[in-house]
Design a protein around this motif. Structure first.
Motif, short mmCIF file in Angstrom:
data_model
loop_
_atom_site.label_atom_id
_atom_site.label_comp_id
_atom_site.label_asym_id
_atom_site.label_seq_id
_atom_site.Cartn_x
_atom_site.Cartn_y
_atom_site.Cartn_z
N THR A 42 30.44 -2.59 65.93
CA THR A 42 31.01 -2.14 64.67
C THR A 42 32.13 -3.08 64.24
OG1 THR A 42 30.49 0.14 65.15
CG2 THR A 42 32.20 -0.23 63.53
N SER A 43 32.11 -3.44 62.97
CA SER A 43 33.16 -4.28 62.42
C SER A 43 33.55 -3.74 61.04
CB SER A 43 32.68 -5.72 62.30
OG SER A 43 33.70 -6.53 61.74
N HIS A 44 34.84 -3.70 60.81
CA HIS A 44 35.37 -3.31 59.50
C HIS A 44 36.31 -4.44 59.08
CE1 HIS A 44 36.35 -0.45 56.35
NE2 HIS A 44 37.59 -0.87 56.45
N PRO A 45 35.78 -5.43 58.37
CA PRO A 45 36.62 -6.58 58.01
C PRO A 45 37.83 -6.18 57.18
CG PRO A 45 34.30 -7.03 57.61
CD PRO A 45 34.41 -5.56 57.90
N VAL A 46 38.98 -6.74 57.56
CA VAL A 46 40.24 -6.51 56.85
C VAL A 46 40.91 -7.86 56.59
CG1 VAL A 46 40.57 -4.19 57.81
CG2 VAL A 46 41.50 -6.17 59.02
N ALA A 47 41.88 -7.84 55.70
CA ALA A 47 42.61 -9.07 55.38
C ALA A 47 43.51 -9.44 56.56
CB ALA A 47 43.44 -8.88 54.12
N PHE A 56 40.93 -6.74 67.59
CA PHE A 56 41.68 -5.56 68.04
C PHE A 56 41.62 -4.45 66.99
CE2 PHE A 56 43.47 -8.34 71.29
CZ PHE A 56 43.44 -7.48 72.39
N PHE A 57 41.62 -4.81 65.71
CA PHE A 57 41.47 -3.80 64.67
C PHE A 57 40.11 -3.11 64.82
CE2 PHE A 57 39.93 -2.13 60.72
CZ PHE A 57 40.99 -1.37 60.30
N ASN A 58 39.05 -3.89 65.00
CA ASN A 58 37.71 -3.30 65.18
C ASN A 58 37.69 -2.37 66.38
OD1 ASN A 58 36.75 -4.73 62.97
ND2 ASN A 58 35.85 -6.35 64.20
N GLN A 59 38.32 -2.79 67.47
CA GLN A 59 38.37 -1.97 68.67
C GLN A 59 39.10 -0.65 68.38
OE1 GLN A 59 38.95 -3.77 72.58
NE2 GLN A 59 40.76 -2.50 72.82
N GLY A 60 40.23 -0.73 67.71
CA GLY A 60 40.96 0.49 67.36
C GLY A 60 40.13 1.40 66.47
N PHE A 61 39.42 0.79 65.52
CA PHE A 61 38.56 1.53 64.59
C PHE A 61 37.49 2.30 65.36
CE2 PHE A 61 35.26 1.69 61.22
CZ PHE A 61 36.02 2.19 60.17
N ILE A 62 36.85 1.64 66.30
CA ILE A 62 35.81 2.28 67.13
C ILE A 62 36.43 3.40 67.96
CG2 ILE A 62 34.25 1.91 69.09
CD1 ILE A 62 33.83 -0.98 67.94
N LEU A 63 37.56 3.11 68.59
CA LEU A 63 38.18 4.09 69.49
C LEU A 63 38.70 5.32 68.75
CD1 LEU A 63 40.04 1.63 71.86
CD2 LEU A 63 38.10 3.10 72.46
#
Length: 152
Positions: A42-47, A56-63
């Motif tokens: 899972t990936s949620h691209p951010v600026a 790390f953002f993607n990991q937090g998003f998944i968790l």
């Protein structure tokens, strides 16, 4: 007398050892935040200017969506450390430490942490993409600085 002092010393050592085994680690002893494997793609691209911060953002998003809010907060904090201008890292932190489905009665300290994170993210989002500002504006409505505010 000597025997009772020795017994007391042994008892204190035993109790101290038990507390050390079952206590929570202090901030200095806390394990480092690392990228975990096996969480999916899972990936949620951010600026961001940092590929590692995005991971790390993607990991937090998944968790956070896997209901591991504490570990998600650690991942979002790490993303913010890697890119201090990443507004969405603060969105994630606010989401992770704020009320959630399993824990809607949280401490005033966590509510303040969520509020502060949302406000920091809002301040950073002014320079970012419109959709990220919208994420932060929506989440910021959820938290208040007033200690007696209804956070539900």
């Amino acid at each position: 007398m000597k025997r009772s002092i020795l017994a007391l010393a042994f008892l204190l050592m035993f109790v101290t050892n038990l507390n050390a085994q079952h206590g929570h680690p202090s901030a200095r002893e806390e394990k480092p935040v690392v990228l975990l494997t096996g969480l999916g793609e899972t990936s949620h691209p951010v600026a961001t200017t940092s590929a590692e911060a995005q991971k790390f953002f993607n990991q937090g998003f998944i968790l956070v969506y896997g209901f591991n809010h504490d570990e998600a907060a650690r991942a979002f904090r790490r993303a913010a450390e890697l890119d201090s201008q990443m507004a969405m890292a603060y969105w994630g932190l606010a989401l992770a430490v704020g009320p959630n489905y399993n824990e809607n009665a949280i401490s005033p300290e966590r509510l303040k942490m969520a509020y502060d994170a949302a406000q920091k993210g809002l301040a950073l989002a002014v320079k970012g993409p419109e959709h990220e500002r919208a994420y932060l504006e929506a989440l910021a409505k959820r938290f208040s600085a007033a200690p007696d505010a209804d956070q539900k």
